[in-house]
Design a protein around this motif. Structure first.
Motif, short mmCIF file in Angstrom:
data_model
loop_
_atom_site.label_atom_id
_atom_site.label_comp_id
_atom_site.label_asym_id
_atom_site.label_seq_id
_atom_site.Cartn_x
_atom_site.Cartn_y
_atom_site.Cartn_z
N SER A 90 5.39 -6.10 -9.77
CA SER A 90 6.22 -6.25 -8.57
C SER A 90 7.67 -5.83 -8.79
N LEU B 122 -2.78 -5.29 -10.67
CA LEU B 122 -1.36 -5.56 -10.51
C LEU B 122 -1.08 -6.99 -10.94
N LEU C 240 3.62 -9.24 -5.30
CA LEU C 240 2.37 -8.54 -5.57
C LEU C 240 1.63 -8.20 -4.28
N LYS C 241 1.62 -9.15 -3.34
CA LYS C 241 0.94 -8.91 -2.07
C LYS C 241 1.59 -7.78 -1.29
N ALA D 238 0.62 -4.54 -3.12
CA ALA D 238 -0.80 -4.23 -2.92
C ALA D 238 -1.10 -3.72 -1.52
N VAL E 280 -4.94 -7.97 -7.35
CA VAL E 280 -3.71 -8.73 -7.56
C VAL E 280 -4.02 -9.92 -8.47
N ARG F 131 -1.96 -13.12 -10.37
CA ARG F 131 -0.73 -13.86 -10.65
C ARG F 131 -0.88 -14.47 -12.04
#
Length: 72
Positions: free
Chosen positions: A21, A41, A49-50, A53, A63, A65
């Motif tokens: 990110s 990612l 990240l969202k 993406a 994605v 985390r």
């Protein structure tokens, strides 16, 4: 070897990008995606990240985390 042949080697490969990110991670994600790679990612913050993406085909970008820092 020209650039196109080098990038063809990424078709169908999965590239894991830690810190995706951030500025460099995001730029790498776009370059690898444009070269045909699927993406994992990875970053600490889910919101960034969202957003990143959302630029890619959902079937080609995963994605994750994760916090890779150590408390030692």
């Amino acid at each position: 070897m020209n650039k196109d042949k080098k990038m063809d080697r990424l078709n169908g490969k999965v590239i894991a990008i830690f810190g995706a990110s951030g500025d460099i991670g995001s730029a790498l994600a776009h370059e690898f995606y444009d070269a045909g790679a699927n993406l994992s990612l990875i970053a600490r913050g889910l919101d960034g990240l969202k957003v990143l993406a959302s630029n890619f085909d959902p079937m080609c970008a995963q994605v994750i985390r994760a916090d890779g820092s150590s408390e030692d």
